[in-house]
Write a protein that holds these residues in place. Structure first.
Motif, PDB file in Angstrom:
ATOM      1  N   PRO A 337       1.384 -35.887  10.630  1.00 51.51           N
ATOM      2  CA  PRO A 337       1.603 -34.779   9.631  1.00 51.51           C
ATOM      3  C   PRO A 337       0.526 -33.919   9.309  1.00 51.51           C
ATOM      4  N   GLY A 338       0.521 -32.666   9.205  1.00 47.65           N
ATOM      5  CA  GLY A 338      -0.514 -31.556   8.992  1.00 47.65           C
ATOM      6  C   GLY A 338      -1.283 -31.414  10.138  1.00 47.65           C
ATOM      7  N   GLU A 339      -0.761 -31.897  11.426  1.00 44.49           N
ATOM      8  CA  GLU A 339      -1.462 -31.660  12.651  1.00 44.49           C
ATOM      9  C   GLU A 339      -1.521 -29.959  12.845  1.00 44.49           C
ATOM     10  N   ASP A 340      -2.701 -29.615  13.637  1.00 39.28           N
ATOM     11  CA  ASP A 340      -2.964 -28.119  13.876  1.00 39.28           C
ATOM     12  C   ASP A 340      -1.988 -27.730  14.728  1.00 39.28           C
ATOM     13  N   PRO A 341      -1.133 -26.663  14.825  1.00 42.34           N
ATOM     14  CA  PRO A 341      -0.329 -26.425  15.762  1.00 42.34           C
ATOM     15  C   PRO A 341      -0.809 -26.301  17.361  1.00 42.34           C
ATOM     16  N   ALA A 342      -1.832 -25.950  17.383  1.00 47.99           N
ATOM     17  CA  ALA A 342      -2.595 -26.114  18.775  1.00 47.99           C
ATOM     18  C   ALA A 342      -2.639 -27.381  19.314  1.00 47.99           C
ATOM     19  N   HIS A 343      -2.888 -28.275  18.465  1.00 44.06           N
ATOM     20  CA  HIS A 343      -2.860 -29.731  18.841  1.00 44.06           C
ATOM     21  C   HIS A 343      -1.234 -30.168  19.245  1.00 44.06           C
ATOM     22  N   VAL A 344      -0.582 -29.791  18.402  1.00 43.55           N
ATOM     23  CA  VAL A 344       1.056 -30.100  18.608  1.00 43.55           C
ATOM     24  C   VAL A 344       1.327 -29.491  19.862  1.00 43.55           C
TER      25      VAL A 344
END
Length: 523
Positions: A337-344
């Motif tokens: 949850p709340g993960e940065d889109p770049a990391h996703v």
């Protein structure tokens, strides 16, 4: 606590959510009370049609309200559901019907102009074990179709079943009753029937629903096919565990989907990456109000790195997640949850609750963080095995319960999984292993490229080389300019030796690129 059988799930949903809408399909709305009543009517009708506990019921239909009703009805009396891909031709469907020995088939004759019943007949005489064929497209039977019965007439026959007989059939159901056979997509070999118990199918839906924070306030547009686990278990089963409302989408059209999101205030929209890229690139995107969207998952191993940021920034989705799964274990990971889109964009997250994940080398030893290995999964959501195929089951699941997925990936220092490729898609160039997903992701980083698929083709000197099929948004791009751009971005042996510009990539109905088709065209 979430129930562990389908009859118990339906009853709890009816008691908990009652008059809240469960399904909205055009002019048809079923409340949770209505869903329970409809599932019971379908269950009685299956009994009247000769279906017994332990039998298989095939469903060959698009996303529409009757599909989940038929699924729940069959499972209520202990039958096993066998969903069929709507893109199957007659011989493909016939093979699945024969292998599963289905006693009933629910279909929609005429969907997208396809005569499903005639395709079956063209493939040979109808199987003797197939006692009932139900056509959702008509209310009554048609003498021209012989053994085919209309949906309303099918349900009417169920009213002949006594309460005692109905309750006796329901009493056969336990958490370990076989819920479904999902046949593998066939992108890497002959389809196999993946077996799951009712407790497992509900468990997958429950895990997905909690990860998405589904509530009765959610309006969930399901574009993923109901015949695929993404639209079935992570789709309507997940919604029914949480009281959400589903909106079935039978055929994907970007404009109609944008209109649905706006008009119905859709809050949840998972799908394959191509769903979101077509919405992001839609010429009239700004004309639609998408502010209701709060959650989406783009499930795939190979996703353009900009996609998740674009889903948030351009489509305005509050939370975007990546996920990883396969038919044998549908929801294996989701990003945090709340993960940065770049990391996703780089990982598919840690294992979901109740599962363990390892990456191992050829010696079956755990690989180090960041080091590629085959992905192994263990836990309750892993399939029971392949239907009547003990050899394939033993090959896939070892004596310690680990499912050997055939996928290549690594775990990072946080325990998040990164999928790098399929073992079976890997090819070797002059002794060096090439994983197509790496090449595809690099190509997708070109601003003029929408997506790409890479396969290995025979080469007299190197054994195999890469061939790339590329969808471009810039008409000025040519194979030479793409090759020149890629030259400094990947090692030489990873460079495709040929490029083919195409309008689209061939996909199955669940959104997977059909690399078998691309290989065939490359021979």
């Amino acid at each position: 606590m979430t129930p562990r059988t389908i009859p118990a799930l339906i009853e709890k949903a009816k008691q908990t959510y009652a008059d809240r809408p469960a399904i909205v399909d055009g002019s048809t709305t079923l409340t949770y009370t209505g869903l329970a009543d409809a599932a019971a009517a379908a269950a009685r009708a299956f009994l009247a049609g000769g279906v017994r506990s332990g039998d298989r019921v095939a469903i060959w239909a698009p996303n529409r309200w009757e599909f989940p009703v038929a699924v729940l009805g069959a499972q209520t009396i202990g039958a096993t559901v066998v969903p069929l891909n709507t893109r199957y031709r007659g011989h493909e469907a016939r093979e699945i019907l024969d292998r599963s020995r289905a006693t009933a088939l629910v279909t929609v004759n005429g969907f997208l102009g396809t005569d499903y019943v005639q395709m079956l007949r063209d493939a040979g005489p109808l199987p003797e074990h197939l006692l009932t064929i139900v056509d959702l497209a008509r209310e009554t039977s048609d003498s021209a179709l012989g053994s085919v019965i209309g949906w309303d007439e099918f349900l009417a026959k169920g009213r002949e079943i006594s309460d005692e007989r109905f309750e006796a059939a329901k009493a056969t159901v336990t958490p370990d009753t076989l819920a479904d056979l999902l046949f593998t997509s066939g992108t890497t070999g002959k389809p196999k029937g993946v077996m799951s118990a009712q407790r497992q199918t509900i468990g997958v839906g429950d895990v997905w629903a909690r990860g998405a924070k589904l509530t009765p306030e959610d309006r969930y547009a399901i574009v993923n096919p109901f015949f695929h686990g993404f639209g079935y278990k992570a789709g309507f089963i997940a919604a029914f565990t949480s009281g959400a409302t589903i909106y079935p989408i039978p055929t994907y059209d970007p404009t109609q989907t944008l209109k649905l999101i706006q008009d119905e205030q859709i809050t949840v929209l998972p799908g394959a990456p191509t769903i979101f890229t077509t919405l992001i690139n839609h010429p009239d995107l700004k004309a639609y109000d998408l502010s209701s969207l709060r959650f989406a998952i783009a499930g795939a191993a190979s996703v353009p790195e900009s996609l998740f940021a674009d889903m948030r920034d351009i489509l305005g989705i509050d939370e975007v997640k990546g996920a990883y799964g396969l038919t044998e274990c549908l929801v294996a990971t989701t990003t945090r949850p709340g993960e940065d889109p770049a990391h996703v964009a780089k990982v598919v997250g840690p294992a979901v609750e109740g599962l363990e994940i390892r990456t191992v080398n050829a010696a079956s030893d755990d690989t180090e963080p960041g080091e590629d290995g085959e992905v192994w999964i263990r836990g309750d959501a892993v399939m029971l095995g392949y239907f009547e195929n003990p050899d394939a089951t033993a090959e896939a699941i070892d004596e310690n319960g680990w499912l050997h997925t055939g996928d290549v990936g690594f775990l990072d220092e946080h325990g998040c999984l990164k999928i790098t490729d399929r073992i079976k898609d890997m090819f070797t160039v002059g002794g060096f292993n090439v994983y197509p997903a790496e090449v595809e992701n690099t190509l997708a980083g070109h601003p003029g490229i929408v997506e790409a698929a890479v396969v290995g083709v025979s080469d007299a000197r190197l054994g195999q080389v890469g061939k790339a099929f590329v969808v471009v948004r810039d008409d000025d791009l040519t194979p030479d300019t793409i090759a020149a751009w890629l030259k400094d971005r990947l090692a030489n042996y990873k460079q495709p030796r040929a490029y083919v510009l195409v309008d689209s990539l061939p996909r199955n109905a669940s959104g997977k690129v059909l690399k078998t088709d691309l290989r065939e065209t490359s021979k």
